[in-house]
Motif scaffolding. Structure first.
Motif, mmCIF file in Angstrom:
data_model
loop_
_atom_site.group_PDB
_atom_site.id
_atom_site.type_symbol
_atom_site.label_atom_id
_atom_site.label_comp_id
_atom_site.label_asym_id
_atom_site.label_seq_id
_atom_site.Cartn_x
_atom_site.Cartn_y
_atom_site.Cartn_z
ATOM 1 N N GLY A 2 47.509 36.892 10.749
ATOM 2 C CA GLY A 2 48.357 37.828 10.013
ATOM 3 C C GLY A 2 47.422 38.561 9.185
ATOM 4 N N ALA A 3 48.252 39.601 8.246
ATOM 5 C CA ALA A 3 47.643 40.350 7.428
ATOM 6 C C ALA A 3 48.556 40.308 6.103
ATOM 7 C CB ALA A 3 47.330 41.728 8.079
ATOM 8 N N CYS A 4 47.975 40.646 4.985
ATOM 9 C CA CYS A 4 48.378 40.978 3.749
ATOM 10 C C CYS A 4 47.502 41.964 2.899
ATOM 11 C CB CYS A 4 48.880 39.831 2.963
ATOM 12 S SG CYS A 4 47.451 39.006 2.166
ATOM 13 N N LEU A 5 48.605 42.669 1.975
ATOM 14 C CA LEU A 5 47.836 43.628 1.070
ATOM 15 C C LEU A 5 46.933 42.838 0.099
ATOM 16 C CD1 LEU A 5 50.238 46.368 0.403
ATOM 17 C CD2 LEU A 5 48.759 46.333 2.191
ATOM 18 N N VAL A 6 45.797 43.498 -0.502
ATOM 19 C CA VAL A 6 45.105 43.057 -1.226
ATOM 20 C C VAL A 6 44.770 44.252 -2.391
ATOM 21 C CG1 VAL A 6 42.919 43.283 -0.235
ATOM 22 C CG2 VAL A 6 42.953 41.877 -2.102
ATOM 23 N N ASP A 7 45.107 44.041 -3.723
ATOM 24 C CA ASP A 7 45.212 45.014 -4.320
ATOM 25 C C ASP A 7 43.553 45.551 -5.058
ATOM 26 O OD1 ASP A 7 44.454 43.402 -6.688
ATOM 27 O OD2 ASP A 7 46.488 43.406 -7.370
ATOM 28 N N GLU A 8 43.476 46.354 -5.850
ATOM 29 C CA GLU A 8 42.236 46.858 -6.124
ATOM 30 C C GLU A 8 41.281 45.898 -6.860
ATOM 31 O OE1 GLU A 8 42.619 50.648 -8.099
ATOM 32 O OE2 GLU A 8 43.584 51.517 -6.751
ATOM 33 N N SER A 9 42.052 44.461 -7.456
ATOM 34 C CA SER A 9 41.252 43.661 -8.285
ATOM 35 C C SER A 9 40.929 42.491 -7.464
ATOM 36 C CB SER A 9 42.134 43.154 -9.588
ATOM 37 O OG SER A 9 43.541 42.679 -8.784
ATOM 38 N N GLY A 10 41.527 42.731 -5.996
ATOM 39 C CA GLY A 10 41.196 41.375 -5.074
ATOM 40 C C GLY A 10 42.326 40.475 -4.954
ATOM 41 N N ARG A 11 43.365 40.831 -5.707
ATOM 42 C CA ARG A 11 44.568 39.965 -5.845
ATOM 43 C C ARG A 11 45.463 40.129 -4.429
ATOM 44 N NH1 ARG A 11 49.958 39.665 -8.214
ATOM 45 N NH2 ARG A 11 49.905 42.018 -8.634
ATOM 46 N N ARG A 12 45.481 39.076 -3.761
ATOM 47 C CA ARG A 12 46.114 39.138 -2.519
ATOM 48 C C ARG A 12 48.015 39.335 -2.886
ATOM 49 N NH1 ARG A 12 44.852 34.954 2.245
ATOM 50 N NH2 ARG A 12 43.044 35.887 3.002
ATOM 51 N N GLN A 13 48.723 40.151 -1.984
ATOM 52 C CA GLN A 13 49.999 40.043 -2.115
ATOM 53 C C GLN A 13 50.511 39.769 -0.900
ATOM 54 O OE1 GLN A 13 51.668 40.794 -4.674
ATOM 55 N NE2 GLN A 13 51.201 42.750 -5.568
ATOM 56 N N PRO A 14 50.763 38.312 -0.611
ATOM 57 C CA PRO A 14 51.074 37.757 0.771
ATOM 58 C C PRO A 14 52.733 38.097 0.891
ATOM 59 C CG PRO A 14 51.059 35.969 -1.277
ATOM 60 C CD PRO A 14 50.723 37.362 -1.613
ATOM 61 N N LEU A 15 53.394 38.345 -0.211
ATOM 62 C CA LEU A 15 54.775 39.149 0.199
ATOM 63 C C LEU A 15 54.858 40.659 0.538
ATOM 64 C CD1 LEU A 15 56.811 37.125 -2.590
ATOM 65 C CD2 LEU A 15 56.176 36.196 -0.324
ATOM 66 N N ALA A 16 53.657 41.128 0.815
ATOM 67 C CA ALA A 16 53.650 42.413 1.423
ATOM 68 C C ALA A 16 52.584 41.833 2.896
ATOM 69 C CB ALA A 16 53.050 43.218 0.651
ATOM 70 N N GLY A 17 53.215 41.156 3.853
ATOM 71 C CA GLY A 17 52.328 40.839 4.824
ATOM 72 C C GLY A 17 52.982 40.884 6.384
ATOM 73 N N LEU A 18 52.203 40.904 7.293
ATOM 74 C CA LEU A 18 52.627 40.987 8.809
ATOM 75 C C LEU A 18 51.883 39.870 9.412
ATOM 76 C CD1 LEU A 18 53.893 42.331 11.194
ATOM 77 C CD2 LEU A 18 52.044 43.688 11.329
ATOM 78 N N TYR A 19 52.749 38.738 9.915
ATOM 79 C CA TYR A 19 52.174 37.432 10.483
ATOM 80 C C TYR A 19 52.706 37.079 11.722
ATOM 81 C CZ TYR A 19 51.530 37.178 5.255
ATOM 82 O OH TYR A 19 51.281 37.313 4.050
#
Length: 193
Positions: free
Chosen positions: A119-136
């Motif tokens: 899958g894939a998820c967004l990661v913000d500019e600070s490197g924090r993953r956003q797993p609730l913005a993902g495609l799996y």
């Protein structure tokens, strides 16, 4: 069989905002729920499953939504995803929190990720993953969920995804931002009038 389904997480307590139903907050003239349903519909998701107590919006039906509830209610985001998975036969599942003010920009970014990973998820500019913005991959979510005790009750999505190979998709803080506080809401409204 459709290739893509969506799980919209709409059942949190909104505790950092005094118990407000975050999916019903408006940004840019529409509710966060309506924005998430629209993004899933435009991506071709079928079915679109919202997890939480059904809510009614004034926008009217944008696309058909199936409502389910984790057991017990408020069992957490992993339990919410696992409650929706039995209704999905699509090969990939879009997972979106209903507190993403720029959800319309989130989905196209996720679809650029290579399909080889789980899958894939967004990661913000600070490197924090956003797993609730993902495609799996749906089968990867199922396998991960089967290994979780108590159907994921009380577990985080990070715990659910722990053993999966998830590609990080870089996103600006503006696109990756979610709404957890009143200040977040005010900032989202300022950026998206």
């Amino acid at each position: 069989m459709n290739e893509l389904a969506a799980i919209l997480l709409a059942g949190g307590r909104g505790s950092r905002m005094g118990g407000v139903q975050k999916p019903l907050l408006e940004v840019g003239g529409r509710t966060l729920l309506a924005a998430a349903v629209t993004a899933a519909h435009e991506a071709g998701c079928d079915p679109i499953i919202a997890v939480g107590a059904p809510v009614v919006t004034t926008e009217g039906p944008i696309a058909p939504v199936i409502w389910v509830r984790e057991d017990p209610p408020f069992g957490g985001p992993a339990a919410a995803i696992l409650a929706a998975l039995p209704l999905i036969s699509a090969s990939r599942t879009l997972v979106l929190a209903c507190d993403l003010p720029r959800v319309g920009a989130v989905v196209p970014l996720l679809r650029t990720a290579p399909a080889e990973a789980d899958g894939a998820c967004l990661v913000d500019e600070s490197g924090r993953r956003q797993p609730l913005a993902g495609l799996y991959r749906t089968d990867a979510l199922r396998a991960a969920g089967a290994a979780m005790p108590e159907h994921g009750r009380g577990a985080s999505v990070r715990a659910l995804l722990e053993g999966l190979q998830v590609t990080e998709v870089p996103a600006s803080d503006d696109i990756a931002a979610d709404i957890d506080t009143w200040d977040d809401l005010n900032e989202a409204r300022r950026r998206n009038p």
